[in-house]
Design an enzyme around this catalytic site. Structure first.
Site, PDB file in Angstrom:
ATOM      1  N   TYR A  24      38.876  22.831 -55.521  1.00 52.27           N
ATOM      2  CA  TYR A  24      39.092  21.927 -54.397  1.00 52.27           C
ATOM      3  C   TYR A  24      40.083  20.814 -54.718  1.00 52.27           C
ATOM      4  CZ  TYR A  24      35.503  19.260 -56.988  1.00 52.27           C
ATOM      5  OH  TYR A  24      34.785  18.603 -57.952  1.00 52.27           O
ATOM      6  N   SER A  31      35.518  23.014 -60.728  1.00 52.61           N
ATOM      7  CA  SER A  31      34.223  22.854 -61.383  1.00 52.61           C
ATOM      8  C   SER A  31      33.737  24.236 -61.782  1.00 52.61           C
ATOM      9  CB  SER A  31      33.204  22.237 -60.436  1.00 52.61           C
ATOM     10  OG  SER A  31      33.641  20.967 -60.010  1.00 52.61           O
ATOM     11  N   THR A  32      33.462  24.411 -63.060  1.00 51.41           N
ATOM     12  CA  THR A  32      32.986  25.724 -63.506  1.00 51.41           C
ATOM     13  C   THR A  32      31.627  26.012 -62.875  1.00 51.41           C
ATOM     14  OG1 THR A  32      31.723  24.877 -65.387  1.00 51.41           O
ATOM     15  CG2 THR A  32      34.062  25.418 -65.774  1.00 51.41           C
ATOM     16  N   HIS A  57      34.991  16.016 -66.539  1.00 53.91           N
ATOM     17  CA  HIS A  57      33.597  15.598 -66.649  1.00 53.91           C
ATOM     18  C   HIS A  57      32.727  16.755 -67.112  1.00 53.91           C
ATOM     19  CE1 HIS A  57      34.518  12.356 -63.343  1.00 53.91           C
ATOM     20  NE2 HIS A  57      35.191  12.165 -64.446  1.00 53.91           N
ATOM     21  N   HIS A  76      25.879  13.160 -66.133  1.00 53.31           N
ATOM     22  CA  HIS A  76      27.274  13.311 -65.733  1.00 53.31           C
ATOM     23  C   HIS A  76      28.115  12.528 -66.733  1.00 53.31           C
ATOM     24  CE1 HIS A  76      30.618  12.327 -62.688  1.00 53.31           C
ATOM     25  NE2 HIS A  76      30.650  13.627 -62.827  1.00 53.31           N
ATOM     26  N   ASN A  84      28.621  18.184 -67.543  1.00 57.52           N
ATOM     27  CA  ASN A  84      27.299  18.043 -66.941  1.00 57.52           C
ATOM     28  C   ASN A  84      26.250  18.744 -67.780  1.00 57.52           C
ATOM     29  OD1 ASN A  84      28.037  16.795 -64.223  1.00 57.52           O
ATOM     30  ND2 ASN A  84      29.422  18.541 -64.365  1.00 57.52           N
ATOM     31  N   ASP A  89      40.545  16.919 -55.071  1.00 57.72           N
ATOM     32  CA  ASP A  89      39.768  15.695 -55.225  1.00 57.72           C
ATOM     33  C   ASP A  89      40.759  14.554 -55.442  1.00 57.72           C
ATOM     34  OD1 ASP A  89      37.513  14.131 -55.361  1.00 57.72           O
ATOM     35  OD2 ASP A  89      37.255  14.417 -57.512  1.00 57.72           O
ATOM     36  N   GLU A 149      33.882  19.836 -64.987  1.00 58.66           N
ATOM     37  CA  GLU A 149      34.758  19.635 -63.825  1.00 58.66           C
ATOM     38  C   GLU A 149      36.073  19.077 -64.344  1.00 58.66           C
ATOM     39  OE1 GLU A 149      32.837  16.413 -61.789  1.00 58.66           O
ATOM     40  OE2 GLU A 149      30.931  17.085 -62.603  1.00 58.66           O
ATOM     41  N   ARG A 154      20.762  15.423 -63.995  1.00 59.24           N
ATOM     42  CA  ARG A 154      22.027  15.991 -64.476  1.00 59.24           C
ATOM     43  C   ARG A 154      22.789  14.842 -65.103  1.00 59.24           C
ATOM     44  NH1 ARG A 154      27.541  16.573 -61.509  1.00 59.24           N
ATOM     45  NH2 ARG A 154      26.547  15.136 -60.073  1.00 59.24           N
TER      46      ARG A 154
END
Lengths: 509, 65
Positions: free
Chosen positions: A95, A104-105, A159, A248, A161, A97, A10, A246
């Site tokens: 989006y 986010s992929t 970020h 993060h 994941n 944020d 992300e 997950r």
């Protein structure tokens, strides 16, 4: 056996409104994303537009803590539901944020694939800038930067994941992730002039390895916006919570070098496989991890000894060499299927070794693969030629401009970074999802039945097939809904109604 | 004890061979990179933000994440 490492990135991008310096960055980010989505709708009939397919927040719980408790006085991140949220046919979420455009992929099944969809994200942002130009008044332009700091103490994240086995005790992940994250910046840092750490004199640090090291103040925690922790405890698997975790990861820099992204994600995924399979006999317990993080970032010689809790010391490179050494043995013992098989996993190992050898012997040999080296070399060359001091504004400007995503302005695009993904593959990933994860089902349903999907999120799609109440199709398994598993089913269904009927029939049988 | 182990791991025989083989290549590559950097520095002023100080001052972001 370690779980296959399903991966995602992300990225929050920096945004400037040229020609309107007082512009609101939230509004600007909305204009940017809406311009892209409207452009898609114009050029592809039937393509979902932003207001039609919304993000579904039903399963968002960013306040859940992986340690099973939340210390008093911490602030859980809030989910902002009123801002622009689009889901793309490549399975990505695009989006606003906070005050940044974020992409986010889609979920990717291996480190090569994540590089491909991360590059596609850059292209999407580039096209968004072009589309926005048409909607803005004369003399205004939106410019996007893939970096993590404004040089004035404000940071925004990139970020990562990683899908993990829920049964692995969180404490064990933390024990190995801290020394790994403190040391991995030597090959995945994006470089920065000066420092933004509170209490540090800006001029005392001419150039450092990481964009982010200045902003971390805790070892472990839930926060992402203040008192940032090296290991983030957000426990929101976006999948079956009984089986999966997950992880993060918030500490990384956004990379412009494809090789750096490949290594950042590939080596971290391998480290986590070794944690899952209990293949790391030794815990590197740093005496002061936060201090070590900053020491590593500020030491371009990479010779700085880091104190260990048991006494003695180790350098970041020594720590990385040991992780690498174990990873090679791990590959022999367990294979590399969990990170995409022998070819991709072998490439991670080979490039990891090359990077460590290069950093140890002559970092300038990595100018085409490691962002901080490429940036430092460029700035040092310019400084030398013009006899500048490190605090000169021209160097700070070049630092920011390294990350400018406009093809004719970005300096990263000019320094000769090695490419791993060809243009055709990047172009494909702009509109198509990775075939090997559930992102394929999300992206393909959006492409085939845009009029029937009313909401989407990571683990479900909501269909409106007329008549019946809305139908939610859960996708709790990140490695189901792949092209291999549902490709022929989707091909047989001409409408979303047929698809739902077929899924109902399959559930009954 | 751990540090001794590390030192051994860092200098495997294979790595020495590679260094010998790679040496001329690396310096060719180094020269090519240097020439590329010189070219880049020759043309870079055309691309750089014109008023660096003002640009840097104006690059203000809100915190994120």
């Amino acid at each position: 056996m370690a779980l296959q490492k399903v991966l995602g990135i992300e990225t929050e991008f920096g945004i400037l409104v040229r020609g309107a310096p007082e512009a609101n960055p939230i509004a600007a980010s909305s204009v940017l994303i809406n311009a892209y989505v409207s452009e898609l709708a114009r050029s592809t009939p039937g393509h979902p537009s932003a207001p039609k397919v919304g993000w579904d927040f039903e399963d968002e719980h960013p306040g859940n803590d992986a340690r099973g408790f939340a210390p008093q006085g911490t602030m859980a991140p809030e989910v902002e539901t009123h801002l622009v949220n689009a889901v793309l046919t490549n399975g990505a979420r695009y989006y606003v944020d906070h005050a940044h455009p974020e992409l986010s992929t889609p979920e990717c099944a291996d480190p090569r694939s994540i590089v491909q969809w991360d590059r596609a994200a850059e292209v999407i942002l580039q096209r968004s800038m072009v589309a926005a130009r048409r909607t803005l008044p004369e003399g205004q332009e939106l410019v996007i930067y893939k970096n993590n700091s404004d040089g004035k103490g404000n940071s925004y994240g990139c970020h990562e994941n990683y899908l993990m086995d829920r049964q692995v005790p969180f404490g064990r992940i933390v024990a190995h992730a801290i020394p790994f994250f403190v040391s991995r910046q030597v090959f995945c840092g994006a470089g920065k002039t000066g420092t933004e750490a509170t209490g540090s004199d800006k001029a005392s640090v001419p150039f450092q390895i990481s964009q982010r090291a200045d902003f971390f103040e805790e070892e472990v925690g839930l926060e992402t916006t203040l008192k940032r922790p090296i290991v983030n405890t957000r426990d929101e698997p976006h999948a079956d919570a009984q089986k999966y975790r997950r992880l993060h990861v918030i500490i990384g820099d956004a990379n412009l070098s494809e090789v750096a992204t490949f290594l950042k994600v590939g080596t971290t995924a391998l480290m986590l496989c070794m944690v899952e399979d209990e293949f790391l006999p030794r815990e590197w317990r740093l005496a002061a991890p936060i201090q070590a993080l900053r020491l590593v970032s500020r030491d371009l010689t990479m010779r700085q000894p880091l104190e260990l809790a048991e006494g003695g010391s180790a350098t970041a490179l020594e720590i990385q060499w040991e992780f690498f050494d174990r990873a090679k043995k791990y590959a022999d013992a367990f294979g590399l299927d969990a990170i995409g098989g022998d070819e991709i996993g072998g490439d991670v190992l080979a490039r990891w070794e090359q990077a460590l050898v290069g950093l140890e012997t002559d970092p300038t040999t990595l100018a085409s693969t490691v962002d901080w080296v490429a940036k430092h070399r460029l700035l040092e060359g310019y400084r030398d030629r013009h006899g500048l001091d490190w605090t000169d504004a021209r160097l700070a400007a070049m630092d920011i401009q390294y990350h400018d995503l406009r093809p004719d302005k970005g300096l990263a695009a000019r320094v000769g970074l090695e490419r791993l993904i060809g243009d055709d593959d990047v172009e494909h990933a702009v509109a198509h999802p990775p075939p090997e994860t559930r992102a394929w089902f999300r992206g393909e349903c959006l492409r085939r039945f845009p009029e029937a999907i009313v909401a989407a999120n990571w683990d479900s799609l909501v269909f409106d097939i007329g008549g019946d109440p809305l139908r939610r199709v859960p996708m709790m398994e990140p490695l189901r809904g792949t092209q291999a598993m549902v490709g022929s089913l989707l091909d047989r269904c001409a409408t979303a109604g047929e698809l739902i009927a077929a899924l109902d029939a399959a559930a009954k049988s | 004890m751990a540090e001794r182990e590390l030192k051994k791991k860092q200098a495997p025989a294979k790595q020495d061979e590679e260094v010998v083989e790679d040496a001329p290549q690396t310096s060719d590559k180094g020269d090519a990179l240097k020439a590329e950097l010189d070219d880049l520095l020759d043309e870079i002023d055309e691309v750089l933000e014109t008023n660096a100080e003002e640009f840097v001052k104006g690059y203000v972001q809100k915190g994120g994440e």
